[in-house]
Design a protein around this motif. Sequence first.
Motif, PDB file in Angstrom:
ATOM      1  N   PRO A 165      -3.276   1.163 -10.215  1.00  0.00           N
ATOM      2  CA  PRO A 165      -3.429   0.461  -8.924  1.00  0.00           C
ATOM      3  C   PRO A 165      -4.599  -0.503  -8.980  1.00  0.00           C
ATOM      4  O   PRO A 165      -5.564  -0.308  -9.724  1.00  0.00           O
ATOM      5  N   VAL A 193       6.546   2.042  -7.821  1.00  0.00           N
ATOM      6  CA  VAL A 193       5.487   1.111  -8.212  1.00  0.00           C
ATOM      7  C   VAL A 193       6.013   0.117  -9.244  1.00  0.00           C
ATOM      8  O   VAL A 193       5.724  -1.085  -9.189  1.00  0.00           O
ATOM      9  N   THR A 216      -2.714   9.056 -10.937  1.00  0.00           N
ATOM     10  CA  THR A 216      -2.847   7.838 -10.139  1.00  0.00           C
ATOM     11  C   THR A 216      -3.238   6.658 -11.013  1.00  0.00           C
ATOM     12  O   THR A 216      -2.637   5.573 -10.932  1.00  0.00           O
ATOM     13  N   SER A 262       0.846  -1.187   0.000  1.00  0.00           N
ATOM     14  CA  SER A 262       0.000   0.000   0.000  1.00  0.00           C
ATOM     15  C   SER A 262       0.883   1.237   0.000  1.00  0.00           C
ATOM     16  O   SER A 262       1.644   1.468   0.948  1.00  0.00           O
ATOM     17  N   ILE A 274      -1.681  -3.908  -5.497  1.00  0.00           N
ATOM     18  CA  ILE A 274      -1.113  -2.626  -5.079  1.00  0.00           C
ATOM     19  C   ILE A 274      -2.247  -1.653  -4.789  1.00  0.00           C
ATOM     20  O   ILE A 274      -3.141  -1.445  -5.609  1.00  0.00           O
ATOM     21  N   ASN A 275      -2.191  -1.081  -3.611  1.00  0.00           N
ATOM     22  CA  ASN A 275      -3.164  -0.081  -3.180  1.00  0.00           C
ATOM     23  C   ASN A 275      -2.480   1.280  -3.083  1.00  0.00           C
ATOM     24  O   ASN A 275      -1.312   1.369  -2.704  1.00  0.00           O
ATOM     25  N   PHE A 276      -3.216   2.331  -3.425  1.00  0.00           N
ATOM     26  CA  PHE A 276      -2.747   3.696  -3.202  1.00  0.00           C
ATOM     27  C   PHE A 276      -3.638   4.363  -2.170  1.00  0.00           C
ATOM     28  O   PHE A 276      -4.866   4.233  -2.224  1.00  0.00           O
TER      29      PHE A 276
END
Length: 458
Positions: free
Chosen positions: A236, A197, A231, A170, A208-210
């Motif tokens: 993500p 990333v 983003t 994250s 994958i988290n943002f």
Amino acid sequence: MPAPQTLDFQKYASYSKPGPRYTSYPTAVEFSSQFQEMDLIQAFQRSDPQIPLSLYFHLPFCKSACYFCACNVIYTNSQRKKERYIGYLEKELALLKRYLDTHKEVVQLHFGGGTPTFFSATQLKRIIQDIFHTFPNFAPHAELACEIDPRHFERAQMEVLHQYGFNRLSFGVQDFDLQVQQAINRLQSFELVQEKVSLAREFGINSINFDLIYGLPFQTLASFEQTLVKTLDLNPDRLAIFNYAHVPWVKHTMKIDPTTLPSPKQKLELLQFLIGFLKARGYEMIGMDHFAKKDNELYLALQNKQLRRNFQGYTTQKFSQTIGVGVTSIGEGLDYYTQNFKDLKRYEQALDSGHLPVERGFRLSREDELRKEVIMHLMNNLELNFSAIERSFGIDFKEHFKQALEALKPYEQEGLVILDQDGLKTSATGAMLVRNIAMFFDAYLGDQHKDKRFSQTL
């Protein structure tokens, strides 16, 4: 979840009031110092051996303060402090091994902070090896997650995480606009985040988290749209987009000028915009603040009404007993919560004297367990099935919660909730007010609790 209808901003801004985020029920403000080490040991002894474990490790150190952050962190540049802290984690693990069945299956491991990646690769490896030595029975499908600060994330750390099977990362992004970053003391370029990333993807991290925040100083619809565009360029799998909660009683948040913050109306405009923007690009709203692609397991769990939430965030796992390790960490069982000392010195003193570092906690009554189930299911899945609750707890839902259902009538009239014989559902707009709705089922929010400090719900 359908896209929210056009909002009457004046009307919905009026719903903004202080309220819990319900990462637990009862909330942490109800935890008491009367709950001590022996209470936790007894809770371990009566734990169901079939319920798996979820491990949370708090790694509290940061190099500098992010002004938006209200977490319990310690600012330092000292490597010695980090090494010393690892030694105390080892002491706590040894005590847990004495009192807890550490051979139970582990389905989750989460490193939170602070800044977990402020620890070096060597230090992270030592911590992980200690964990695996203490808890040897990790499930094949276990979720191993780490919070990432792109400013402190290098290949050597990624190699260690990969070596030990970490499969979820994250990234703290918050906002890509330079003026916003300067106001919150969090400078990190798009190119830096893109590089880190790419590093994670190179090592096969497919989840994958943002973390983003709306409502930060100087944010506008135009600037936040650019943040969202950048983003999504990084593709993500999930997004956590939090409502900034200005808590001026936390020291460093006082460095944010409140006159630069968006108004409640502007924040709702930001929220409505980001939901529509993300939906049009294949991301659906999951519970509160979270978004995921339609093929993501979180979205699928929501469709099947199987989404759960614990202190690590949303998960598809069934209920697990959370073991919190490290200063200020919170643990959870079916009928208890426990929290370690927030003060590092007191945390160390407890361990030096051979005691689990319990500062406070809470033993749930049967009524608490009932309301916990109601509130958490509502927060997770945006609906309630009355008969399911009735079967589990042997109650008449409408009679037991007569006062709450009556209080929800204005929400029903406004189209925010749909009430029928079988249960309760939020509308698309009501989903954005789920904290407000859940509060009607909270037994601890009476007049005698008006002095409690909570962030605004909107």
